[in-house]
Design an enzyme around this catalytic site. Structure first.
Site, PDB file in Angstrom:
ATOM      1  N   ASN A  10     -30.482 -21.367  30.473  1.00 16.85           N
ATOM      2  CA  ASN A  10     -31.590 -20.149  29.799  1.00 16.85           C
ATOM      3  C   ASN A  10     -32.681 -20.074  30.698  1.00 16.85           C
ATOM      4  OD1 ASN A  10     -33.124 -18.914  28.235  1.00 16.85           O
ATOM      5  ND2 ASN A  10     -33.435 -20.806  26.795  1.00 16.85           N
ATOM      6  N   TRP A  11     -32.899 -19.093  31.395  1.00 11.73           N
ATOM      7  CA  TRP A  11     -33.679 -18.911  32.225  1.00 11.73           C
ATOM      8  C   TRP A  11     -35.049 -18.563  31.622  1.00 11.73           C
ATOM      9  CZ3 TRP A  11     -30.835 -15.135  36.411  1.00 11.73           C
ATOM     10  CH2 TRP A  11     -30.038 -16.003  36.986  1.00 11.73           C
ATOM     11  N   LYS A  12     -35.048 -18.246  30.198  1.00 12.69           N
ATOM     12  CA  LYS A  12     -36.155 -18.047  29.347  1.00 12.69           C
ATOM     13  C   LYS A  12     -37.095 -16.645  30.095  1.00 12.69           C
ATOM     14  CE  LYS A  12     -36.690 -22.660  28.127  1.00 12.69           C
ATOM     15  NZ  LYS A  12     -37.255 -23.669  27.605  1.00 12.69           N
ATOM     16  N   HIS A  99     -33.010 -19.598  19.118  1.00 16.54           N
ATOM     17  CA  HIS A  99     -33.668 -21.034  19.909  1.00 16.54           C
ATOM     18  C   HIS A  99     -35.189 -21.331  19.412  1.00 16.54           C
ATOM     19  CE1 HIS A  99     -35.870 -22.425  23.578  1.00 16.54           C
ATOM     20  NE2 HIS A  99     -34.610 -22.679  23.978  1.00 16.54           N
ATOM     21  N   GLU A 101     -38.015 -21.557  20.617  1.00 15.47           N
ATOM     22  CA  GLU A 101     -39.132 -20.670  21.008  1.00 15.47           C
ATOM     23  C   GLU A 101     -38.972 -19.413  20.130  1.00 15.47           C
ATOM     24  OE1 GLU A 101     -38.407 -20.948  25.220  1.00 15.47           O
ATOM     25  OE2 GLU A 101     -38.694 -23.139  25.081  1.00 15.47           O
ATOM     26  N   GLU A 171     -30.785 -28.897  19.758  1.00 12.81           N
ATOM     27  CA  GLU A 171     -32.046 -28.825  20.474  1.00 12.81           C
ATOM     28  C   GLU A 171     -33.196 -29.267  19.761  1.00 12.81           C
ATOM     29  OE1 GLU A 171     -31.634 -26.309  24.232  1.00 12.81           O
ATOM     30  OE2 GLU A 171     -32.299 -24.840  22.508  1.00 12.81           O
ATOM     31  N   GLY A 177     -38.456 -28.967  27.145  1.00 13.91           N
ATOM     32  CA  GLY A 177     -39.355 -28.740  27.988  1.00 13.91           C
ATOM     33  C   GLY A 177     -40.433 -29.673  28.260  1.00 13.91           C
ATOM     34  N   SER A 217     -34.535 -30.997  27.842  1.00 10.96           N
ATOM     35  CA  SER A 217     -34.990 -31.748  29.091  1.00 10.96           C
ATOM     36  C   SER A 217     -33.679 -32.113  29.898  1.00 10.96           C
ATOM     37  CB  SER A 217     -35.729 -32.865  28.769  1.00 10.96           C
ATOM     38  OG  SER A 217     -37.054 -32.306  28.335  1.00 10.96           O
ATOM     39  N   GLY A 238     -32.640 -25.504  30.400  1.00  9.87           N
ATOM     40  CA  GLY A 238     -33.876 -24.492  30.473  1.00  9.87           C
ATOM     41  C   GLY A 238     -34.272 -24.607  31.888  1.00  9.87           C
ATOM     42  N   GLY A 239     -35.441 -25.491  32.036  1.00  9.12           N
ATOM     43  CA  GLY A 239     -36.034 -25.556  33.299  1.00  9.12           C
ATOM     44  C   GLY A 239     -35.172 -25.939  34.424  1.00  9.12           C
TER      45      GLY A 239
HETATM   46  C1  PEP Z   1     -33.956 -24.588  26.373  1.00  8.28           C
HETATM   47  O1  PEP Z   1     -34.603 -23.781  26.561  1.00  8.28           O
HETATM   48  O2  PEP Z   1     -32.909 -24.406  25.569  1.00  8.28           O
HETATM   49  C2  PEP Z   1     -34.132 -25.901  27.023  1.00  8.28           C
HETATM   50  C3  PEP Z   1     -33.328 -26.954  26.438  1.00  8.28           C
HETATM   51  O3  PEP Z   1     -35.089 -26.106  27.669  1.00  8.28           O
HETATM   52  P1  PEP Z   1     -35.358 -27.542  28.626  1.00  8.28           P
HETATM   53  O4  PEP Z   1     -33.994 -27.602  29.254  1.00  8.28           O
HETATM   54  O5  PEP Z   1     -36.526 -27.055  29.628  1.00  8.28           O
HETATM   55  O6  PEP Z   1     -35.769 -28.616  27.768  1.00  8.28           O
END
Ligand code: PEP
Length: 257
Positions: A10-12, A99, A101, A171, A177, A217, A238-239
């Site tokens: 997920n590049w956000k 999600h 966010e 999640e 994050g 994470s 994500g990251g």
């Molecule tokens: C996400 O955005 O779905 C996520 C899990 O982010 P991260 O891996 O950065 O915690």
């Protein structure tokens, strides 16, 4: 029931079109140097404006295209929104829905998320329905109540007929994050619980086919331990997905699990 793991980056709100092309070029170079692991489905969810750059940049590679969001109506006076059909036309096959966010920064309700899940399915996209509790909810012992409600309301307007038509992602909000990955016991417990809710809420046999991804994470260092958990069927990343080499190491861990 063996479920092929899925790892979706997920590049956000990251990577411009040029950034998406660079990511794909690096990922391709890695795949040319050493074939991508087998036995894992791979995807990325770029921003809407980078969808075609990612599709073209990763052409010929086994990389699914996901969207980060969608609107539930097919067309109309909904300024700033994008429909499931428009995404499908752009080459998208999977859509992240609900999600954390979207829920917490943009105030999306379970009711709207349910509409989006249904709209994705009607257009032939596979919804990746995200659920997860906040830290306060976990500390108050409300994790199961919260994720059950999110799951049931998310599926309230749709009835998937096979495991290929739905993906879930657990999640925990406090793990996204933050670098604070959930403990294996917490992950396994939540995934097992979600599968039992799914079994009660959907057609017989479906619950054992649906992939339940963990997100929060995940990185190249912790993916191998997480994928060994029997109820973990891949990751929403994500990251760590922004670095092609790190993402590739997560894929390898997922394939080896
Ligand atoms: C996400 O955005 O779905 C996520 C899990 O982010 P991260 O891996 O950065 O915690």
């Amino acid at each position: 029931m063996s479920r092929t793991p899925l790892v979706l980056g997920n590049w956000k709100l990251n990577l411009t079109r040029a950034g998406a092309r660079t990511w794909c070029a690096s990922f391709r170079a890695l795949a040319e140097a050493e074939p991508l692991p087998r036995g894992v489905a791979i995807g990325v969810a770029p921003t809407f404006t980078s969808l075609d750059a990612a599709r073209e940049g990763c052409a010929g590679l086994p990389v699914l295209l996901g969207a980060q969001n969608l609107h539930w109506e097919p067309s109309g006076a909904f300024t700033g929104e994008i429909s499931a059909e428009m995404l499908r036309e752009a080459g998208v096959t999977h859509a992240i829905v609900g999600h954390s966010e979207r829920r917490h920064v943009f105030g999306e309700s379970d009711e709207r998320i349910g509409r989006k899940v249904a709209a994705a399915r009607e257009a032939g996209l596979v919804p990746i329905l995200c659920v997860g509790e906040t830290e306060d909810e976990r500390e108050a012992g409300r994790t199961e109540e919260v994720i059950e409600a999110q799951l049931r309301r998310g599926l309230a307007r749709t009835a998937p007929r096979s495991g290929a038509e739905l993906v879930l992602a657990y999640e925990p909000v406090w793990a996204i994050g933050t670098g604070k990955v959930a403990l294996p016991g917490q992950v396994e417990e939540a995934h097992g619980f979600l599968r039992s809710v799914l079994a009660a809420a959907t057609a017989p046999g479906l619950a054992s086919e649906v992939r339940i991804l963990y997100g929060g994470s995940v990185n190249a260092g912790n993916a191998a331990g997480l994928i060994r958990l029997p109820e973990v069927d891949g990751f929403l990343v994500g990251g760590a997905s922004l670095d092609p080499a790190g993402f590739r190491r997560i894929l390898e861990a997922a394939a080896a699990g």
